[in-house]
Scaffold this motif. Structure first.
Motif, PDB file in Angstrom:
ATOM      1  N   TYR A 107       5.679  39.640 -51.349  1.00 29.98           N
ATOM      2  CA  TYR A 107       4.857  40.128 -50.240  1.00 29.98           C
ATOM      3  C   TYR A 107       4.565  39.011 -49.247  1.00 29.98           C
ATOM      4  O   TYR A 107       4.630  39.206 -48.027  1.00 29.98           O
ATOM      5  CB  TYR A 107       3.544  40.709 -50.770  1.00 29.98           C
ATOM      6  CG  TYR A 107       3.596  42.203 -51.002  1.00 29.98           C
ATOM      7  CD1 TYR A 107       2.845  43.076 -50.231  1.00 29.98           C
ATOM      8  CD2 TYR A 107       4.412  42.742 -51.987  1.00 29.98           C
ATOM      9  CE1 TYR A 107       2.890  44.442 -50.425  1.00 29.98           C
ATOM     10  CE2 TYR A 107       4.476  44.111 -52.198  1.00 29.98           C
ATOM     11  CZ  TYR A 107       3.715  44.955 -51.415  1.00 29.98           C
ATOM     12  OH  TYR A 107       3.781  46.313 -51.610  1.00 29.98           O
ATOM     13  N   ARG A 108       4.240  37.837 -49.745  1.00 29.77           N
ATOM     14  CA  ARG A 108       3.912  36.723 -48.850  1.00 29.77           C
ATOM     15  C   ARG A 108       5.128  36.310 -48.025  1.00 29.77           C
ATOM     16  O   ARG A 108       5.008  36.010 -46.837  1.00 29.77           O
ATOM     17  CB  ARG A 108       3.380  35.553 -49.685  1.00 29.77           C
ATOM     18  CG  ARG A 108       2.794  34.424 -48.859  1.00 29.77           C
ATOM     19  CD  ARG A 108       1.925  33.524 -49.713  1.00 29.77           C
ATOM     20  NE  ARG A 108       0.748  34.239 -50.200  1.00 29.77           N
ATOM     21  CZ  ARG A 108      -0.327  34.485 -49.467  1.00 29.77           C
ATOM     22  NH1 ARG A 108      -0.388  34.067 -48.207  1.00 29.77           N
ATOM     23  NH2 ARG A 108      -1.349  35.135 -49.980  1.00 29.77           N
ATOM     24  N   TYR A 158       5.638  39.463 -45.411  1.00 31.63           N
ATOM     25  CA  TYR A 158       4.616  39.822 -44.439  1.00 31.63           C
ATOM     26  C   TYR A 158       3.924  38.638 -43.768  1.00 31.63           C
ATOM     27  O   TYR A 158       3.421  38.779 -42.649  1.00 31.63           O
ATOM     28  CB  TYR A 158       3.561  40.721 -45.102  1.00 31.63           C
ATOM     29  CG  TYR A 158       4.136  42.020 -45.575  1.00 31.63           C
ATOM     30  CD1 TYR A 158       4.530  42.999 -44.675  1.00 31.63           C
ATOM     31  CD2 TYR A 158       4.331  42.271 -46.931  1.00 31.63           C
ATOM     32  CE1 TYR A 158       5.082  44.190 -45.103  1.00 31.63           C
ATOM     33  CE2 TYR A 158       4.877  43.468 -47.378  1.00 31.63           C
ATOM     34  CZ  TYR A 158       5.257  44.423 -46.455  1.00 31.63           C
ATOM     35  OH  TYR A 158       5.814  45.598 -46.882  1.00 31.63           O
ATOM     36  N   VAL A 197      -2.559  40.324 -49.224  1.00 32.52           N
ATOM     37  CA  VAL A 197      -1.541  39.708 -48.371  1.00 32.52           C
ATOM     38  C   VAL A 197      -1.412  40.474 -47.062  1.00 32.52           C
ATOM     39  O   VAL A 197      -1.280  39.875 -45.985  1.00 32.52           O
ATOM     40  CB  VAL A 197      -0.188  39.648 -49.106  1.00 32.52           C
ATOM     41  CG1 VAL A 197       0.905  39.144 -48.167  1.00 32.52           C
ATOM     42  CG2 VAL A 197      -0.282  38.724 -50.327  1.00 32.52           C
ATOM     43  N   MET A 198      -1.464  41.797 -47.125  1.00 29.57           N
ATOM     44  CA  MET A 198      -1.410  42.610 -45.908  1.00 29.57           C
ATOM     45  C   MET A 198      -2.562  42.256 -44.963  1.00 29.57           C
ATOM     46  O   MET A 198      -2.380  42.136 -43.750  1.00 29.57           O
ATOM     47  CB  MET A 198      -1.470  44.094 -46.257  1.00 29.57           C
ATOM     48  CG  MET A 198      -0.153  44.710 -46.663  1.00 29.57           C
ATOM     49  SD  MET A 198       0.971  44.811 -45.269  1.00 29.57           S
ATOM     50  CE  MET A 198       2.166  45.971 -45.914  1.00 29.57           C
ATOM     51  N   ARG A 246       8.374  43.081 -55.485  1.00 28.23           N
ATOM     52  CA  ARG A 246       7.080  43.749 -55.575  1.00 28.23           C
ATOM     53  C   ARG A 246       6.062  42.872 -56.292  1.00 28.23           C
ATOM     54  O   ARG A 246       5.334  43.311 -57.174  1.00 28.23           O
ATOM     55  CB  ARG A 246       7.230  45.082 -56.307  1.00 28.23           C
ATOM     56  CG  ARG A 246       8.268  46.002 -55.692  1.00 28.23           C
ATOM     57  CD  ARG A 246       7.857  46.495 -54.329  1.00 28.23           C
ATOM     58  NE  ARG A 246       6.705  47.385 -54.384  1.00 28.23           N
ATOM     59  CZ  ARG A 246       6.158  47.959 -53.315  1.00 28.23           C
ATOM     60  NH1 ARG A 246       6.636  47.710 -52.111  1.00 28.23           N
ATOM     61  NH2 ARG A 246       5.135  48.767 -53.458  1.00 28.23           N
ATOM     62  N   ASP A 247       6.024  41.580 -55.921  1.00 26.77           N
ATOM     63  CA  ASP A 247       5.020  40.670 -56.457  1.00 26.77           C
ATOM     64  C   ASP A 247       4.411  39.895 -55.290  1.00 26.77           C
ATOM     65  O   ASP A 247       4.827  40.060 -54.130  1.00 26.77           O
ATOM     66  CB  ASP A 247       5.627  39.721 -57.499  1.00 26.77           C
ATOM     67  CG  ASP A 247       6.803  38.910 -56.964  1.00 26.77           C
ATOM     68  OD1 ASP A 247       6.972  38.823 -55.725  1.00 26.77           O
ATOM     69  OD2 ASP A 247       7.560  38.351 -57.782  1.00 26.77           O
ATOM     70  N   GLU A 248       3.418  39.054 -55.596  1.00 24.78           N
ATOM     71  CA  GLU A 248       2.717  38.371 -54.511  1.00 24.78           C
ATOM     72  C   GLU A 248       3.643  37.474 -53.705  1.00 24.78           C
ATOM     73  O   GLU A 248       3.562  37.414 -52.476  1.00 24.78           O
ATOM     74  CB  GLU A 248       1.539  37.561 -55.057  1.00 24.78           C
ATOM     75  CG  GLU A 248       0.735  36.894 -53.955  1.00 24.78           C
ATOM     76  CD  GLU A 248      -0.569  36.281 -54.438  1.00 24.78           C
ATOM     77  OE1 GLU A 248      -1.255  35.634 -53.624  1.00 24.78           O
ATOM     78  OE2 GLU A 248      -0.905  36.463 -55.629  1.00 24.78           O
ATOM     79  N   ALA A 286       8.848  44.549 -48.501  1.00 27.55           N
ATOM     80  CA  ALA A 286       9.052  43.395 -49.371  1.00 27.55           C
ATOM     81  C   ALA A 286      10.211  43.656 -50.324  1.00 27.55           C
ATOM     82  O   ALA A 286      10.301  44.730 -50.928  1.00 27.55           O
ATOM     83  CB  ALA A 286       7.781  43.084 -50.152  1.00 27.55           C
ATOM     84  N   SER A 328       1.130  48.086 -41.275  1.00 24.82           N
ATOM     85  CA  SER A 328       0.365  47.693 -42.448  1.00 24.82           C
ATOM     86  C   SER A 328       0.149  48.918 -43.335  1.00 24.82           C
ATOM     87  O   SER A 328       0.867  49.909 -43.231  1.00 24.82           O
ATOM     88  CB  SER A 328      -0.960  47.062 -42.022  1.00 24.82           C
ATOM     89  OG  SER A 328      -1.685  46.569 -43.132  1.00 24.82           O
ATOM     90  N   SER A 329      -0.857  48.833 -44.188  1.00 22.00           N
ATOM     91  CA  SER A 329      -1.040  49.854 -45.220  1.00 22.00           C
ATOM     92  C   SER A 329      -2.520  50.077 -45.493  1.00 22.00           C
ATOM     93  O   SER A 329      -3.357  49.184 -45.305  1.00 22.00           O
ATOM     94  CB  SER A 329      -0.324  49.398 -46.494  1.00 22.00           C
ATOM     95  OG  SER A 329      -0.781  50.095 -47.621  1.00 22.00           O
ATOM     96  N   ASN A 372      -1.274  43.058 -53.048  1.00 25.03           N
ATOM     97  CA  ASN A 372      -0.577  43.686 -51.927  1.00 25.03           C
ATOM     98  C   ASN A 372      -1.513  43.881 -50.733  1.00 25.03           C
ATOM     99  O   ASN A 372      -1.155  43.575 -49.590  1.00 25.03           O
ATOM    100  CB  ASN A 372       0.062  45.005 -52.359  1.00 25.03           C
ATOM    101  CG  ASN A 372      -0.923  45.988 -52.965  1.00 25.03           C
ATOM    102  OD1 ASN A 372      -1.980  45.616 -53.457  1.00 25.03           O
ATOM    103  ND2 ASN A 372      -0.579  47.269 -52.922  1.00 25.03           N
TER     104      ASN A 372
END
Length: 284
Positions: free
Chosen positions: A89-90, A93, A144-145, A84-86, A81, A116-117, A141
């Motif tokens: 990430y959205r 990913y 969203v993942m 580093r916020d929602e 991303a 993924s994580s 994070n």
């Protein structure tokens, strides 16, 4: 982590988000005889062995060029991303993945490997987790993942999710920098460190690609991490000894208040989950 490498008839592999791990994966696959395409915004730094494609995954119009490519056999979705916020990430990913799935829908892609994580887990009690453990991530994070994982697994193109633990290696020196400054972690409350080297990440992905191309069945989800989770206190003091420095300051891991996905109540959550990851399935 020891993963056996195999060689296969040349196949076409597209790596979306061809950054550090993607480049090392691409070079590994190229040595095995595969033709590798690397998709990223800036392709100037890609090695010659990688066929660069300049595009923004968030812009569907830029991805239309992929329709003119020769048939893609495998897709590796390995992005980072940019924010580093929602929202960041959205975009990376979920939306980027949806755009690529749409463009490649008519391609004979055998499988998508989605990186993924371990952030998808919510456990924080030093318990062992594996591919079957419940997932109710408390932070955006992981949430969203997890959504993106389901997007992969529910798509018409077969998909496999690979959850890496904390990645270390060249360019990832946060912990080393802390220790060099004499900063370590306290023994209590305990927090385990689950890590995997960048080169092992590329090895795991190459291994799964070759299994798929051999016609071997793949699981929906794999966890990949070093074999022996260690406490951050132990790790920081071991690093200090190896580096010849003294730990002069110890601190408990930082925590933030987040809303529980299970109860809806706010709770303090340590940044970096206190779990022990079992990565045995990938080795079988």
């Amino acid at each position: 982590m020891q993963i056996k490498e195999t060689t296969q008839t040349s196949q076409r592999v597209l790596i979306a988000g061809c950054g550090d791990i993607g480049i090392h994966l691409a070079l590994r696959l190229s040595r095995q005889g595969h033709k590798v395409y690397g998709l990223r915004r800036n392709i100037n730094q890609l090695p010659e062995a990688i066929h660069g494609i300049s595009a923004d995954l968030g812009d569907l119009s830029q991805l239309s060029q992929l329709r003119s490519l020769p048939a893609i056999d495998m897709l590796v979705y390995c992005v980072a991303a940019s924010q580093r916020d929602e929202a960041g990430y959205r975009q990376a990913y979920v939306q980027g993945l949806a755009n690529l799935q749409e463009v490649l829908a008519e391609q004979p892609v055998k499988r998508i490997l989605f990186v993924s994580s371990s952030a998808v887990y919510h456990q924080n009690d030093d318990s062992w987790v594996d591919e079957t453990s419940p997932t109710a991530p408390p932070r955006f994070n992981g949430q969203v993942m997890l959504e993106a994982e389901q997007q992969v697994l529910n798509h018409s193109i077969p998909g496999t999710v690979v959850r890496f633990s904390g990645i270390y290696g060249p360019g990832r020196s946060h912990l080393l920098s802390q220790v060099y400054q004499g900063k370590g972690y306290s023994a209590e409350p305990a927090q385990f460190s689950n890590r995997i080297h960048r080169d092992d990440c590329s090895g795991v992905l190459a291994h799964l690609i070759n299994l798929e191309l051999q016609g071997e069945p793949l699981e929906d989800i794999y966890l990949a991490s070093d074999d022996y989770p260690s406490g951050l206190h132990e790790v920081s003091h071991w690093l200090a000894k190896e580096m010849g420095v003294e730990i002069t300051e110890e601190a408990a891991p930082a925590a933030v208040a987040v809303r529980s996905a299970l109860t809806g109540a706010y709770m303090p959550v340590v940044i970096g989950l206190n779990i022990r990851i079992s990565g045995q399935v990938i080795k079988t």
